[in-house]
Enzyme design. Structure first.
Site, PDB file in Angstrom:
ATOM      1  N   LEU A  49       0.815  -1.215   0.000  1.00 54.72           N
ATOM      2  CA  LEU A  49       0.000   0.000   0.000  1.00 54.72           C
ATOM      3  C   LEU A  49       0.845   1.261   0.000  1.00 54.72           C
ATOM      4  CD1 LEU A  49      -2.721  -0.994   2.625  1.00 54.72           C
ATOM      5  CD2 LEU A  49      -2.915  -1.040   0.139  1.00 54.72           C
ATOM      6  N   GLY A  50       1.946   1.221   0.722  1.00 51.18           N
ATOM      7  CA  GLY A  50       2.789   2.399   0.835  1.00 51.18           C
ATOM      8  C   GLY A  50       4.226   2.005   1.065  1.00 51.18           C
ATOM      9  N   LYS A  51       5.133   2.918   0.752  1.00 54.32           N
ATOM     10  CA  LYS A  51       6.559   2.626   0.864  1.00 54.32           C
ATOM     11  C   LYS A  51       7.279   3.871   1.335  1.00 54.32           C
ATOM     12  CE  LYS A  51      10.354   0.906  -2.047  1.00 54.32           C
ATOM     13  NZ  LYS A  51      10.698   0.494  -3.437  1.00 54.32           N
ATOM     14  N   THR A  53      10.856   5.640   3.884  1.00 50.48           N
ATOM     15  CA  THR A  53      12.246   5.542   4.286  1.00 50.48           C
ATOM     16  C   THR A  53      12.467   4.422   5.285  1.00 50.48           C
ATOM     17  OG1 THR A  53      12.570   7.894   3.905  1.00 50.48           O
ATOM     18  CG2 THR A  53      14.152   6.807   5.333  1.00 50.48           C
ATOM     19  N   PHE A  54      11.549   4.256   6.224  1.00 50.24           N
ATOM     20  CA  PHE A  54      11.750   3.285   7.295  1.00 50.24           C
ATOM     21  C   PHE A  54      11.102   1.939   7.030  1.00 50.24           C
ATOM     22  CE2 PHE A  54      11.980   7.389   9.609  1.00 50.24           C
ATOM     23  CZ  PHE A  54      13.329   7.317   9.882  1.00 50.24           C
ATOM     24  N   GLY A  55      10.352   1.783   5.970  1.00 49.97           N
ATOM     25  CA  GLY A  55       9.724   0.501   5.742  1.00 49.97           C
ATOM     26  C   GLY A  55       8.558   0.584   4.782  1.00 49.97           C
ATOM     27  N   VAL A  57       4.121  -0.487   4.025  1.00 46.84           N
ATOM     28  CA  VAL A  57       2.792  -0.742   4.573  1.00 46.84           C
ATOM     29  C   VAL A  57       2.043  -1.665   3.619  1.00 46.84           C
ATOM     30  CG1 VAL A  57       0.630   0.264   5.379  1.00 46.84           C
ATOM     31  CG2 VAL A  57       2.758   1.556   5.617  1.00 46.84           C
ATOM     32  N   LYS A  72       2.296  -2.436   9.017  1.00 49.65           N
ATOM     33  CA  LYS A  72       3.410  -1.516   8.822  1.00 49.65           C
ATOM     34  C   LYS A  72       4.693  -2.226   9.246  1.00 49.65           C
ATOM     35  CE  LYS A  72       2.566   2.745   9.672  1.00 49.65           C
ATOM     36  NZ  LYS A  72       2.325   4.074  10.285  1.00 49.65           N
ATOM     37  N   ASP A 165       2.592  15.573  15.878  1.00 50.98           N
ATOM     38  CA  ASP A 165       2.525  15.681  14.419  1.00 50.98           C
ATOM     39  C   ASP A 165       1.071  15.663  13.944  1.00 50.98           C
ATOM     40  OD1 ASP A 165       3.556  15.985  11.885  1.00 50.98           O
ATOM     41  OD2 ASP A 165       3.851  13.842  11.555  1.00 50.98           O
TER      42      ASP A 165
END
EC number: 2.7.11.1
Length: 488
Positions: A49-51, A53-55, A57, A72, A165
């Site tokens: 679903l998502g990409k 810097t840290f990993g 999803v 995640k 945030d």
């Protein structure tokens, strides 16, 4: 007053369609079958679903119940390199206990030798702010969402956890029309790729961040959250941001002085509350209990929300690869509330800073900007040192402006790079780089292969990297549609 208001767009495209796809449409059966894997014999893990810097999803389903989840996955080595593994474990321990109807649930945390897996609630409804991108909400609707936001924030503050945030991307709406605050206990991944394949930075823009946070001095995260809630309330009622300017430095000054105007349709009660939320001095800013006592907030409020706290269970899995035969060993961690540094600050300390790219739109294409935590003097010293190391002629034209000249003639004459430093707040500087002479392709090669790598030590975050939009590397060569000799 209405005629004096300058209305800026609320959000750009990348903000409306948030890259953390927990609430995007579920993948089709065919897509799931193509990418299906089994995680710890417990979750079916589908498409990416998502990409970031840290990993990454992934969309997933719990095998026994069929419940949709978002998975995640974070690289543990990056956490260890920061020396913050124990700190993030303690914060996760706290957030694993949280069950609140207006907070996206962290269902489970598991780990292998190399990765950390966060099993998150999958929210279907979409972003709250996608509902108002074309206009403001009615006051009663804005009040409902604000009440739910404050309820969620207050609940976590009472357990020693601040968000730090809060922004449009973190406000979701479920299928019942109720607000869900995401990334409580887990800061949003700083960079993620949307389904359009483009990289979109999602760290908090200064438009939503409290003045004391921007100054990078010691601050109370809970009070910073209250400021962000004030910005969010303003946007719900107005349809645009209170602090916005095409010039970054002007916007900072507005935030530091809390200079903004109310649209004429704001009710006296809502203006009174916002004026207490957007107070520069955090010690004079209204508290959450006081917010809840205001007449505007109390109108049409629902009965007190019921919630529960579950027992914590964090699984440490020794297998490195998620398979159906993964062996798990369960351990229990006692929740501890760090006083000054929690998981949000931890992730932020590894993130790339604020996403300011939308503020740097310019017709001059070959320019880049970055923020830095170094002082202006230190940055100037670094820039001059880089020029000398690259055997370029260095000329300081102003106290905080320097030009680097190539010593040989290129295809279109001598190449020149101009760099200027703007110190917008204590410990926050903005640096602008641009081509001032020479061939575009030669400049791009110099920038990509030498200048940018040499600057990484001082960069907090790159912004508005516009020259990359017009230059493509093909078969080892740089190709550009630029023909101009100067871009700054």
């Amino acid at each position: 007053m209405g005629s004096k208001l300058k209305l800026y767009p609320l959000l750009n495209h990348s903000s409306v369609f948030h890259p953390d796809s927990r609430y995007q449409s579920a993948p089709t059966m065919e897509e799931e079958q193509q990418q299906l894997r089994v995680l710890f014999a417990k979750y079916e893990m589908g498409r990416l679903l998502g990409k970031g810097t840290f990993g990454k999803v992934y969309y997933g389903k719990e095998i026994t119940t069929g419940e949709s989840v978002a998975i995640k996955i974070i690289n543990k080595d990056q956490v260890k390199r920061e020396g913050m593994m124990e700190q993030i474990k303690r914060e996760i321990s706290i957030m694993r206990l949280v069950r609140h109807p207006n907070i996206v649930e962290l269902k489970e945390v598991m780990a292998t030798k190399t990765k950390i897996f966060f099993i998150m609630e999958y929210v279907k409804g979409g972003e709250l702010f996608s509902k108002i991108v074309k206009g403001k909400l009615k006051e009663d609707s804005a009040r409902k969402y604000f009440q739910q936001l404050i309820s969620a924030v207050d609940f976590c503050h009472s357990r020693g956890v601040s968000h730090r945030d809060l922004k449009p991307e973190n406000l979701l709406v479920d299928e019942n029309g109720d607000l869900k605050v995401s990334d409580f206990g887990l800061s949003a991944l700083p960079e993620q790729i949307l389904q359009d394949g483009l990289l979109h930075t999602q760290c908090g823009t200064p438009a939503y961040v409290a003045p004391e946070v921007l100054r990078k001095k010691g601050y109370d995260g809970a009070k910073g959250d209250i400021w962000s809630c004030g910005i969010i309330l303003y946007v719900l009622l107005a349809g645009f941001l209170p602090f916005q300017d095409e010039n970054l430095m002007k916007m900072y000054r507005k935030i530091f002085k809390s200079e903004f105007e109310y649209p004429p349709w704001f009710s006296p009660e809502s203006k009174r509350l916002i004026s207490k939320l957007l107070v520069v001095d955090p010690n004079k800013r209204i508290s959450i209990p006081a917010i809840m006592r205001t007449p505007w907030f109390r109108k049409n409020i629902n009965s007190p929300i019921e919630f529960k706290i579950d027992e914590l269970e964090i699984q440490n899995v020794e297998d490195e690869t998620p398979t159906t035969t993964a062996t798990t060993a369960t351990t229990t961690t006692t929740p501890v509330s760090p006083k000054f540094f929690n998981a949000f600050e931890f992730i932020s300390s590894m993130s790339s800073g604020f996403d300011l790219s939308s503020l740097f739109e310019s017709k001059r294409k070959l320019r880049s900007m970055f923020t830095s935590r170094w002082s202006a003097s230190e940055i100037m010293g670094k820039l001059e040192g880089i020029g000398k190391e690259m055997n370029m002629k260095v000329k300081r034209t102003k106290d905080f402006k320097v030009k680097l000249f190539g010593k040989t003639e290129g295809r279109k004459g001598q190449i020149a790079v101009t760099a200027e430093v703007f110190e917008v707040a204590p410990e926050v500087a903005v640096v602008e780089l641009c081509k001032s002479a020479g061939d575009t392709l030669e400049y791009n090669r110099l920038y990509e292969e030498h200048v940018r790598p040499a600057l990484e030590e001082i960069v907090w975050s790159w912004h508005g990297d516009n020259h990359n939009n017009n230059i493509v590397k093909s078969n080892g060569n740089y190709v550009s549609d630029e023909n101009s000799g100067s871009d700054c």
